[in-house]
Design a protein around this motif. Structure first.
Motif, PDB file in Angstrom:
ATOM      1  N   ASP A   1      30.079   9.420 -29.462  1.00  0.00           N
ATOM      2  CA  ASP A   1      31.092  10.745 -28.990  1.00  0.00           C
ATOM      3  C   ASP A   1      31.595  10.608 -27.513  1.00  0.00           C
ATOM      4  OD1 ASP A   1      32.511  13.219 -28.862  1.00  0.00           O
ATOM      5  OD2 ASP A   1      30.786  13.883 -27.763  1.00  0.00           O
ATOM      6  N   PRO A   2      32.781  10.289 -27.270  1.00  0.00           N
ATOM      7  CA  PRO A   2      33.088   9.949 -25.790  1.00  0.00           C
ATOM      8  C   PRO A   2      32.494  11.062 -24.735  1.00  0.00           C
ATOM      9  CG  PRO A   2      35.069   9.768 -27.225  1.00  0.00           C
ATOM     10  CD  PRO A   2      33.878  10.291 -27.901  1.00  0.00           C
ATOM     11  N   ALA A   3      32.407  12.264 -24.968  1.00  0.00           N
ATOM     12  CA  ALA A   3      31.985  13.371 -24.315  1.00  0.00           C
ATOM     13  C   ALA A   3      30.666  13.130 -23.757  1.00  0.00           C
ATOM     14  CB  ALA A   3      32.241  14.818 -24.887  1.00  0.00           C
ATOM     15  N   MET A   4      29.724  12.630 -24.802  1.00  0.00           N
ATOM     16  CA  MET A   4      28.353  12.377 -24.597  1.00  0.00           C
ATOM     17  C   MET A   4      28.220  11.002 -23.594  1.00  0.00           C
ATOM     18  SD  MET A   4      26.438  14.698 -25.973  1.00  0.00           S
ATOM     19  CE  MET A   4      24.915  13.919 -25.912  1.00  0.00           C
ATOM     20  N   LEU A   5      28.875  10.182 -24.021  1.00  0.00           N
ATOM     21  CA  LEU A   5      28.886   8.823 -23.410  1.00  0.00           C
ATOM     22  C   LEU A   5      29.452   8.990 -21.819  1.00  0.00           C
ATOM     23  CD1 LEU A   5      30.550   6.226 -25.757  1.00  0.00           C
ATOM     24  CD2 LEU A   5      28.153   6.321 -25.031  1.00  0.00           C
TER      25      LEU A   5
END
Length: 396
Positions: free
Chosen positions: A350-354
Motif C-alpha cells: 500500500d503506497p500510504a504505508m510505504l
C-alpha cells in the motif's frame, strides 16, 4: 556510468510519412534545426531571404511568416497548446538537471508560486527530424492520465515557436543512479522498500495497459523523504489487451531479450528491466556488461550466467532469478506473486504505508548537485515567447 546511456529509438513503427517530410522541410527552410543542443536553436532567418519571398508572392513578409508558423504549430496540438503570457508562468532558470537525447532538462523557478520545477525542453526541428512527434504527444497524453504516489507528477505542457516544453515536479535528492554510484551497494532493508514501491507503480501502469519501456535507475527520482518517483515516459506505450510491441527501444543494459531481438513483447519486458535494476543495486554491478548495439547486447544477455552471490539472502536470490527469466511468461508479474514472495514477507504494498517512514539511507547521503548554469547567455536563443518572461540571471 553503470548503464549504457544510449537509447535505441523506434525505427519501424514511426517511419516518415509524406506530411512529416513536408513539415520537416518547412522547419529546415526556416533554420529551426541544429544538431548541438548547447547552441539551443538560433532564432529566425536572414531578413534578405524573407523580403525576397514576400516580394515574389506579393504578400507582406509578416503574413508569410505567421501563416507558416501557424501551420507548424498545429502539428503539436492539442497536447502542446500555444504559449500564452496569460497561461504560462514567469520562470527563472536555476540550472541544468540533465542533458536529454533531444534537449536539456532545466531546473526552473515558478516566480508566481515560488516553487521549483523540472522543465523538459524539446526542439521542434529535432522532434520532426527523428520522427518522434507521435512519441512526444503520447508521453504527455499518457502521463496526464496517471495519478500515483510513486510517479513524477506532470505539470503544464506547451509550445513556443521552436520548442516544446514539458514541466514536471522537481525532486532535489536526484536520481537512484546517483545514490547507487555513491553507495555502490544498497542494504536489503532499503532494497525491500525500493522494490515494493516499484512493484506498486509497475502493477498500476500495467493494469492501465501502459508499458514504460525504460525502467532504469536514471529514470527513478528520489523525493525529500527518500521515496521513489518513476519519471520519463518518453518511450512508454499503451497496449490494448493481447497487443504486442515490436520496437527496439530503451536503454541497452536494461532491455529484455525479447526486446533486443525485435519482439514481439509486452508488459513483462518491464519486469526484466526491474530485475536488472535490483541486481545492480544489490550486487554493485550489472548482470551483463554494456554493449555497443542491441545485437551485441543480445549476445551478452544470452551468454550471461546471472549467478547470484552467496552474500544475498535466499529471498532476494529467488526474486532475482524469477525476474531475470528469459521466458517472458514465466517472470513474476502479478501483484499477488510479490505479496506472497519470501523476500517481501511482512511488507505492505500500500503506497500510504510505504511512505509512512522516510528512507534513512537516502536522507543520510549528500544530494546530487545540478549542473551549474555557468553562462546564462547559453539560453538566450530560446523562443522569444519563453525568454521574454524568463529571468536568466544566475541564482544566488
Amino acid at each position: 556510468m553503470g548503464a549504457n546511456s544510449s537509447d535505441t529509438k523506434d525505427c519501424t513503427s514511426m517511419t516518415p510519412s509524406v506530411w512529416a517530410s513536408s513539415w520537416k522541410r518547412i522547419l529546415n527552410e526556416d533554420s529551426l534545426a541544429t544538431s548541438q543542443w548547447g547552441q539551443l536553436w538560433v532564432y529566425g532567418r536572414k531578413i534578405k531571404d524573407r523580403l525576397k519571398a514576400s516580394q515574389q508572392s506579393g504578400l507582406p513578409e509578416e503574413t508569410l511568416s505567421d501563416r507558416r508558423m501557424s501551420r507548424c504549430m498545429s502539428l503539436f496540438l492539442p497536447e502542446f497548446p500555444v504559449w500564452s503570457p496569460a497561461l504560462q508562468p514567469e520562470l527563472k532558470v536555476l540550472g541544468c538537471v540533465a542533458k536529454g537525447s533531444l534537449g536539456p532538462v532545466l531546473k526552473v523557478l515558478n516566480c508566481t508560486e515560488q516553487k521549483v520545477f523540472a522543465l523538459k525542453v524539446l526542439p521542434k526541428g529535432e522532434v520532426l527530424r527523428r520522427n518522434t512527434l507521435k512519441q512526444c504527444k503520447e508521453e504527455v497524453s499518457i502521463q496526464r492520465q496517471l495519478k500515483h504516489p510513486f510517479i513524477q507528477c506532470l505539470g503544464n505542457s506547451w509550445q513556443g515557436q521552436r520548442h516544446l516544453f514539458i514541466m514536471c515536479n522537481y525532486y532535489r535528492y536526484g536520481d537512484l543512479h546517483s545514490l547507487w554510484m555513491s553507495a555502490k551497494q544498497i542494504d536489503e532493508g532499503t532494497l525491500q522498500i525500493f522494490a515494493a514501491e516499484l512493484v506498486s507503480v509497475l502493477v498500476y501502469l500495467h493494469n492501465l495497459g501502459i508499458i514504460h519501456r525504460d525502467v532504469k535507475m536514471e529514470n527513478i527520482l528520489l523525493d525529500e523523504r527518500g521515496h521513489l518517483k518513476l519519471s520519463d515516459f518518453g518511450l512508454s506505450q499503451q497496449l490494448a489487451f493481447g497487443e504486442r510491441a515490436y520496437t527496439i527501444c530503451g536503454t541497452l543494459q536494461y532491455m529484455a531479450p525479447e526486446v533486443l531481438c525485435g519482439g514481439p513483447y509486452s508488459h513483462s519486458a518491464d519486469w526484466w528491466s526491474f530485475g536488472v535494476l535490483l541486481y545492480a543495486l544489490a550486487v554493485g554491478e550489472f548482470p551483463a556488461p554494456p554493449a555497443r548495439d542491441h545485437i551485441r547486447m543480445l549476445e551478452l544477455v544470452n551468454q550471461a550466467s546471472y549467478s547470484i552471490p552467496d552474500s544475498l539472502s535466499q529471498g532476494l536470490s529467488f526474486l532475482l532469478k524469477e525476474l531475470l527469466c528469459k521466458a517472458p511468461r514465466q517472470r513474476l508479474h502479478h501483484l499477488h506473486h510479490f505479496q506472497n514472495h519470501i523476500f517481501f514477507r511482512g511488507m505492505s504494498f500500500d503506497p500510504a504505508m510505504l511512505q509512512k517512514n522516510p528512507v534513512d539511507l537516502v536522507l543520510s547521503m549528500r544530494k546530487t548537485d545540478d549542473t551549474e548554469l555557468s553562462d546564462p547567455r547559453a539560453f538566450e536563443d530560446f523562443d522569444y515567447d519563453f525568454t521574454e518572461t524568463l529571468d536568466l540571471r544566475p541564482s544566488d
